[in-house]
Write an enzyme that holds these catalytic residues in place. Structure first.
Site, PDB file in Angstrom:
ATOM      1  N   PHE A 134      15.378  38.314  20.289  1.00  0.00           N
ATOM      2  CA  PHE A 134      15.426  37.218  19.466  1.00  0.00           C
ATOM      3  C   PHE A 134      15.575  38.034  17.881  1.00  0.00           C
ATOM      4  O   PHE A 134      15.826  38.627  17.218  1.00  0.00           O
ATOM      5  CB  PHE A 134      14.043  37.010  19.608  1.00  0.00           C
ATOM      6  CG  PHE A 134      13.514  35.277  18.021  1.00  0.00           C
ATOM      7  CD1 PHE A 134      14.076  34.174  18.714  1.00  0.00           C
ATOM      8  CD2 PHE A 134      13.698  35.376  16.374  1.00  0.00           C
ATOM      9  CE1 PHE A 134      14.329  33.175  18.214  1.00  0.00           C
ATOM     10  CE2 PHE A 134      13.417  35.114  16.075  1.00  0.00           C
ATOM     11  CZ  PHE A 134      13.747  32.876  16.596  1.00  0.00           C
ATOM     12  N   ASP A 221      16.815  45.812  14.590  1.00  0.00           N
ATOM     13  CA  ASP A 221      16.104  44.449  13.374  1.00  0.00           C
ATOM     14  C   ASP A 221      14.830  44.738  13.633  1.00  0.00           C
ATOM     15  O   ASP A 221      14.026  45.011  14.242  1.00  0.00           O
ATOM     16  CB  ASP A 221      16.611  43.435  14.810  1.00  0.00           C
ATOM     17  CG  ASP A 221      15.842  42.086  13.964  1.00  0.00           C
ATOM     18  OD1 ASP A 221      14.667  42.115  13.045  1.00  0.00           O
ATOM     19  OD2 ASP A 221      15.979  40.636  14.737  1.00  0.00           O
ATOM     20  N   LYS A 250       9.675  39.447   7.235  1.00  0.00           N
ATOM     21  CA  LYS A 250       8.000  39.592   7.903  1.00  0.00           C
ATOM     22  C   LYS A 250       7.215  39.908   7.109  1.00  0.00           C
ATOM     23  O   LYS A 250       7.208  39.736   6.263  1.00  0.00           O
ATOM     24  CB  LYS A 250       7.996  39.523   9.149  1.00  0.00           C
ATOM     25  CG  LYS A 250       9.085  38.347  10.038  1.00  0.00           C
ATOM     26  CD  LYS A 250       7.835  38.818  11.394  1.00  0.00           C
ATOM     27  CE  LYS A 250       8.336  37.263  11.983  1.00  0.00           C
ATOM     28  NZ  LYS A 250       9.681  36.735  13.389  1.00  0.00           N
TER      29      LYS A 250
END
Ligand code: PLP
Length: 399
Positions: A134, A221, A250
């Site tokens: 993702f 990532d 995040k």
């Protein structure tokens, strides 16, 4: 999710929301608008690194809001330089670019990889990505994402990606064999949305060696698994490797929107003035949030805390539910833990909520725990005390 509230006629119907609204929080507790309290093992999906209302973060952000929230990148922004210095020293890389979200950080990484190729004369640069990955929901990051369900309806996907399975070096070699267009390998150290799937450290070292041999960029990532969550600043550091490009977001701002791409010598010089930018990226409020988040993690020993409390939480989960029939695996590092059941368990989100516990279910059958790094062992025990009965009841039901 079974019970969802009717969506307001004026917000787009993009989320299946649970029928509750949160009002405020303190530490790892949240209160809803009816005054019911919850233990927060989700942290806004790995965002609220320092929990809610942190006594050191709040005054710093209040100070910054009063001084200046935004100022564009036509000028130097001292806290941007400070945060870049800090990320560089923590990662062993050399330069940072700032944006506001995870997908934006990944878009920048994809652009870096493509220009890296074009600068070498490669006209159709190709990036290796992974099954179940993702990377976000913009068209390019959605194309890099390995989930047909969320790609559905948004084709055509962006070209220039080839997909391989996790932890299989032969598959990677085979998929890229004699392909001169490959420019980068792009993956999450521990897949988040894909179901808390860690890469093997040995595999990462093999990928690093392959990237070196082939002159590819290794792009990791760390949007979800980074910023101390696993007990290291960045999860790939467990493997003792250095990436060339590392998107972050995040948890970097403890709740203030922020993203970053940190790059090493092979990639840091690719963008030149005019190649990339972001209006909100690097603004003083977000940068202050990043600087203070890192300062507080360091001052309060939160890497060690994430490692210890994570270990404690995982062990307690193993004891309580590890041997239940239907509990397939409990996995993860530090405070990034997945509990995989043998059947879809989306309903557990609602049931945990009813029991006073916030968590999420991802990849249909994986319960995800990603609490704030300030969680104590006692609070971790409370998570288990609330969660274990919910899982036991669920697994005892016939399907
Ligand atoms: C959440 C996430 C993203 C996307 O971040 P947004 O801020 O929602 O755009 C990208 N990569 C990973 C690994 C993520 O967990």
């Amino acid at each position: 999710m079974t019970q969802t509230s009717p969506t307001s006629p004026h917000t787009m119907n993009t989320y299946g929301r649970l029928s509750v609204a949160m009002s405020h929080g303190k530490g790892v507790r949240l209160w809803d608008t009816n005054g019911k309290s919850y233990l927060d093992a989700l942290a806004g999906i790995a965002v609220n690194t320092l929990g809610h209302g942190h006594p050191k973060l709040v005054p710093a952000l209040q100070d910054q809001v009063a001084k200046m929230m935004h100022c564009c990148n036509y000028y130097h922004i001292p806290d941007q330089e400070k945060l870049a210095d800090k990320l560089v020293s923590l990662s062993g890389l050399t330069n940072a670019f700032f944006c506001s979200t995870g997908l934006e950080a990944n878009e920048a990484a994809i652009k870096l990889a493509r220009k890296f190729g074009h600068d070498k004369g490669i006209k159709n640069p190709t990036i290796v990505v992974y099954e179940k990955a993702f990377h976000g929901r913009s068209i390019a990051t959605l194309s890099a994402t390995g989930n047909e369900k969320i790609q559905q309806g948004f084709g055509p996907m962006v070209e220039g990606f080839i997909r391989v399975p996790l932890n299989d070096i032969d598959a990677l070699k085979k998929a890229t064999h004699n392909n001169p267009d490959v420019v980068a390998v792009f993956f999450e150290t521990i897949q988040g949305e894909g179901g808390i799937n860690p890469m093997k450290w040995e595999y990462l070292r093999e990928v690093r060696a392959l990237c070196d041999a082939k002159d590819w960029l290794m792009m990791i990532d760390e949007v979800q698994c980074g910023m101390g969550r696993t007990g290291k600043w960045f999860a790939h550091q467990w493997a003792g490797i250095l990436p060339d490009v590392m998107p972050l977001a995040k948890g970097l701002g403890s709740g203030v929107p922020i993203g970053a791409v940190v790059a090493g010598p092979k990639a840091a010089g690719i963008f030149q003035p005019g190649n990339h930018g972001s209006t909100f990226g690097g603004n003083p409020l977000a940068m202050r949030a990043g600087v203070e988040t890192i300062r507080i993690i360091e001052e309060d020993g939160l890497l060690e805390n994430a490692a210890c409390v994570g270990e404690h939480l995982k062990n307690a989960l193993m004891r309580e539910i590890g041997s239940l029939k239907g509990a397939k695996e409990i996995r993860g590092y530090g405070l990034m833990i997945g509990i995989e059941l043998d059947k879809p368990c989306g309903v557990i989100m609602q049931r945990a909520l009813d029991a006073g516990l916030l968590l999420s279910v991802t990849a249909d059958s994986v319960i995800r725990l990603v609490p704030a790094l300030i969680m104590t062992e006692k609070e971790a025990d409370q998570v288990v005390a609330l969660l274990a009965p919910v899982i036991k009841t669920f697994l005892n039901e016939s399907t």
